[in-house]
Design a protein around this motif. Structure first.
Motif, PDB file in Angstrom:
ATOM      1  N   ASP A 113       0.819  -1.204   0.000  1.00 46.22           N
ATOM      2  CA  ASP A 113       0.000   0.000   0.000  1.00 46.22           C
ATOM      3  C   ASP A 113       0.859   1.263   0.000  1.00 46.22           C
ATOM      4  O   ASP A 113       0.530   2.258  -0.647  1.00 46.22           O
ATOM      5  N   LEU A 114       1.994   1.209   0.704  1.00 48.38           N
ATOM      6  CA  LEU A 114       2.909   2.355   0.719  1.00 48.38           C
ATOM      7  C   LEU A 114       3.555   2.560  -0.649  1.00 48.38           C
ATOM      8  O   LEU A 114       3.770   3.697  -1.082  1.00 48.38           O
ATOM      9  N   ALA A 115       3.870   1.456  -1.322  1.00 46.88           N
ATOM     10  CA  ALA A 115       4.461   1.552  -2.658  1.00 46.88           C
ATOM     11  C   ALA A 115       3.485   2.204  -3.630  1.00 46.88           C
ATOM     12  O   ALA A 115       3.857   3.092  -4.417  1.00 46.88           O
ATOM     13  N   ALA A 116       2.226   1.764  -3.607  1.00 49.26           N
ATOM     14  CA  ALA A 116       1.227   2.357  -4.490  1.00 49.26           C
ATOM     15  C   ALA A 116       0.997   3.820  -4.141  1.00 49.26           C
ATOM     16  O   ALA A 116       0.828   4.663  -5.031  1.00 49.26           O
ATOM     17  N   GLN A 117       1.010   4.132  -2.854  1.00 55.23           N
ATOM     18  CA  GLN A 117       0.817   5.527  -2.443  1.00 55.23           C
ATOM     19  C   GLN A 117       1.967   6.403  -2.906  1.00 55.23           C
ATOM     20  O   GLN A 117       1.774   7.582  -3.230  1.00 55.23           O
ATOM     21  N   ALA A 118       3.185   5.844  -2.972  1.00 55.48           N
ATOM     22  CA  ALA A 118       4.329   6.604  -3.471  1.00 55.48           C
ATOM     23  C   ALA A 118       4.107   7.042  -4.918  1.00 55.48           C
ATOM     24  O   ALA A 118       4.542   8.140  -5.317  1.00 55.48           O
ATOM     25  N   VAL A 119       3.439   6.195  -5.709  1.00 59.53           N
ATOM     26  CA  VAL A 119       3.119   6.558  -7.096  1.00 59.53           C
ATOM     27  C   VAL A 119       2.169   7.750  -7.117  1.00 59.53           C
ATOM     28  O   VAL A 119       2.373   8.732  -7.853  1.00 59.53           O
ATOM     29  N   ILE A 120       1.121   7.675  -6.304  1.00 66.14           N
ATOM     30  CA  ILE A 120       0.129   8.753  -6.267  1.00 66.14           C
ATOM     31  C   ILE A 120       0.754  10.051  -5.760  1.00 66.14           C
ATOM     32  O   ILE A 120       0.478  11.134  -6.285  1.00 66.14           O
ATOM     33  N   ASN A 131       9.449   5.256  -8.424  1.00 68.23           N
ATOM     34  CA  ASN A 131      10.305   4.068  -8.378  1.00 68.23           C
ATOM     35  C   ASN A 131      11.470   4.277  -7.410  1.00 68.23           C
ATOM     36  O   ASN A 131      11.765   3.410  -6.573  1.00 68.23           O
ATOM     37  N   ALA A 132      12.115   5.433  -7.496  1.00 75.28           N
ATOM     38  CA  ALA A 132      13.243   5.724  -6.610  1.00 75.28           C
ATOM     39  C   ALA A 132      12.804   5.766  -5.150  1.00 75.28           C
ATOM     40  O   ALA A 132      13.519   5.279  -4.256  1.00 75.28           O
ATOM     41  N   ALA A 133      11.627   6.328  -4.895  1.00 76.37           N
ATOM     42  CA  ALA A 133      11.126   6.420  -3.522  1.00 76.37           C
ATOM     43  C   ALA A 133      10.842   5.033  -2.944  1.00 76.37           C
ATOM     44  O   ALA A 133      11.137   4.767  -1.770  1.00 76.37           O
ATOM     45  N   ILE A 134      10.280   4.143  -3.754  1.00 80.27           N
ATOM     46  CA  ILE A 134       9.979   2.791  -3.284  1.00 80.27           C
ATOM     47  C   ILE A 134      11.267   2.019  -3.022  1.00 80.27           C
ATOM     48  O   ILE A 134      11.392   1.300  -2.024  1.00 80.27           O
ATOM     49  N   VAL A 135      12.244   2.168  -3.908  1.00 81.38           N
ATOM     50  CA  VAL A 135      13.543   1.508  -3.708  1.00 81.38           C
ATOM     51  C   VAL A 135      14.177   1.966  -2.394  1.00 81.38           C
ATOM     52  O   VAL A 135      14.668   1.151  -1.594  1.00 81.38           O
ATOM     53  N   ARG A 136      14.161   3.273  -2.146  1.00 85.14           N
ATOM     54  CA  ARG A 136      14.743   3.805  -0.904  1.00 85.14           C
ATOM     55  C   ARG A 136      13.997   3.266   0.316  1.00 85.14           C
ATOM     56  O   ARG A 136      14.623   2.875   1.317  1.00 85.14           O
ATOM     57  N   ASP A 137      12.682   3.235   0.239  1.00 86.83           N
ATOM     58  CA  ASP A 137      11.891   2.755   1.376  1.00 86.83           C
ATOM     59  C   ASP A 137      12.146   1.278   1.635  1.00 86.83           C
ATOM     60  O   ASP A 137      12.243   0.848   2.795  1.00 86.83           O
ATOM     61  N   ASN A 138      12.253   0.486   0.581  1.00 82.66           N
ATOM     62  CA  ASN A 138      12.552  -0.935   0.750  1.00 82.66           C
ATOM     63  C   ASN A 138      13.902  -1.136   1.453  1.00 82.66           C
ATOM     64  O   ASN A 138      14.034  -1.992   2.333  1.00 82.66           O
ATOM     65  N   ARG A 139      14.880  -0.352   1.071  1.00 77.18           N
ATOM     66  CA  ARG A 139      16.203  -0.482   1.687  1.00 77.18           C
ATOM     67  C   ARG A 139      16.168  -0.089   3.155  1.00 77.18           C
ATOM     68  O   ARG A 139      16.773  -0.754   4.007  1.00 77.18           O
ATOM     69  N   SER A 140      15.447   0.984   3.461  1.00 77.29           N
ATOM     70  CA  SER A 140      15.419   1.452   4.845  1.00 77.29           C
ATOM     71  C   SER A 140      14.648   0.515   5.760  1.00 77.29           C
ATOM     72  O   SER A 140      14.964   0.410   6.958  1.00 77.29           O
ATOM     73  N   ARG A 141      13.664  -0.182   5.223  1.00 75.12           N
ATOM     74  CA  ARG A 141      12.854  -1.075   6.057  1.00 75.12           C
ATOM     75  C   ARG A 141      13.159  -2.549   5.816  1.00 75.12           C
ATOM     76  O   ARG A 141      12.507  -3.418   6.393  1.00 75.12           O
TER      77      ARG A 141
END
Length: 242
Positions: A55-62, A88-98
């Motif tokens: 849900d966070l990934a989809a919200q990053a797109v919006i 895409n960059a925001a989701i990649v960063r979030d995946n790495r941090s979490r």
């Protein structure tokens, strides 16, 4: 001698309606919709990862799309693609941090004057409805689509394949994402439908052809998808060209 006059058609008017539903099985809705007719930009994002943050990934797109339309720059194809790359960059960063592996598919449409550009990653789809004829504009980035393209699987058999839900391209998987695009000329009376696979897997062509107002159409399509399946989140945006 009379001066030449260049005929420039008037821009087409657009209106839109959208809907998203958690479905009948999933505990959370990982889909998101973006519906901004005032700036000529629409999208459906289908998050993947469940409690890992789909849900966070989809919200990053919006969020990335909204940042574009809230700015002063014109909204064109470049702006739409820039927003998707930003997401895409925001989701990649979030995946790495979490330490997660969430991702999202996306299908987006940008309209300028009499032209629509469709951009997509994954298996969220775009359809064009014209003169009661339905045509799929996007082409899935999926395991079963690759088999179909190779002549190893029929379209009819793809829906029941055990890996029918496996996508071969998504946002958040790698630092670079390859976004597919296609540009089409629009005509008065056209309708564009953007949807997640929760709708497309049970979508009936006859239902899409109904000439009713947009709010009623998206309601009918949503109700039909819930009745036929409902095992996934369901989201759609419909844009009418007047």
């Amino acid at each position: 001698m009379r001066p030449w006059r260049v005929f420039k058609p008037e821009p087409l008017a657009v209106q839109s309606a959208s809907r998203t539903h958690v479905g009948l099985v999933r505990p959370i809705n990982e889909d998101r919709v973006f519906d901004c007719p005032a700036r000529g930009l629409w999208a459906v994002a289908d998050g993947m990862g469940g409690h890992s943050g789909g849900d966070l990934a989809a919200q990053a797109v919006i969020d990335a799309l909204r940042a574009q339309v809230d700015g002063d720059a014109p909204i064109d194809q470049a702006a739409m693609l820039a927003a998707i790359h930003t997401a895409n960059a925001a989701i990649v960063r979030d995946n790495r941090s979490r330490s997660t592996d969430a991702g999202s598919t996306v299908v987006a449409a940008q309209i300028t004057d009499r032209t629509a550009t469709i951009a997509w990653v994954g298996d969220s789809r775009a359809y064009l409805i014209r003169d009661r004829t339905v045509r799929q504009i996007s082409r899935d980035h999926s395991f079963v689509q690759d088999l179909i393209d190779a002549g190893l699987l029929t379209v009819a058999a793809a829906a029941n394949h055990p890996r029918a839900n496996v996508v071969t391209r998504a946002l958040g998987i790698a630092e670079h994402v390859d976004i597919a695009t296609v540009t089409i000329d629009l005509e008065r009376g056209d309708r564009l439908l953007l949807c997640s696979d929760g709708l497309s897997r049970s979508l009936e062509t006859d239902a899409m052809r109904q000439r009713v107002d947009l709010d009623r159409l998206v309601g009918l399509l949503m109700a039909d998808a819930l009745r036929r399946d409902g095992s996934d989140n369901i989201s759609l945006v419909c844009v009418a060209i007047d």
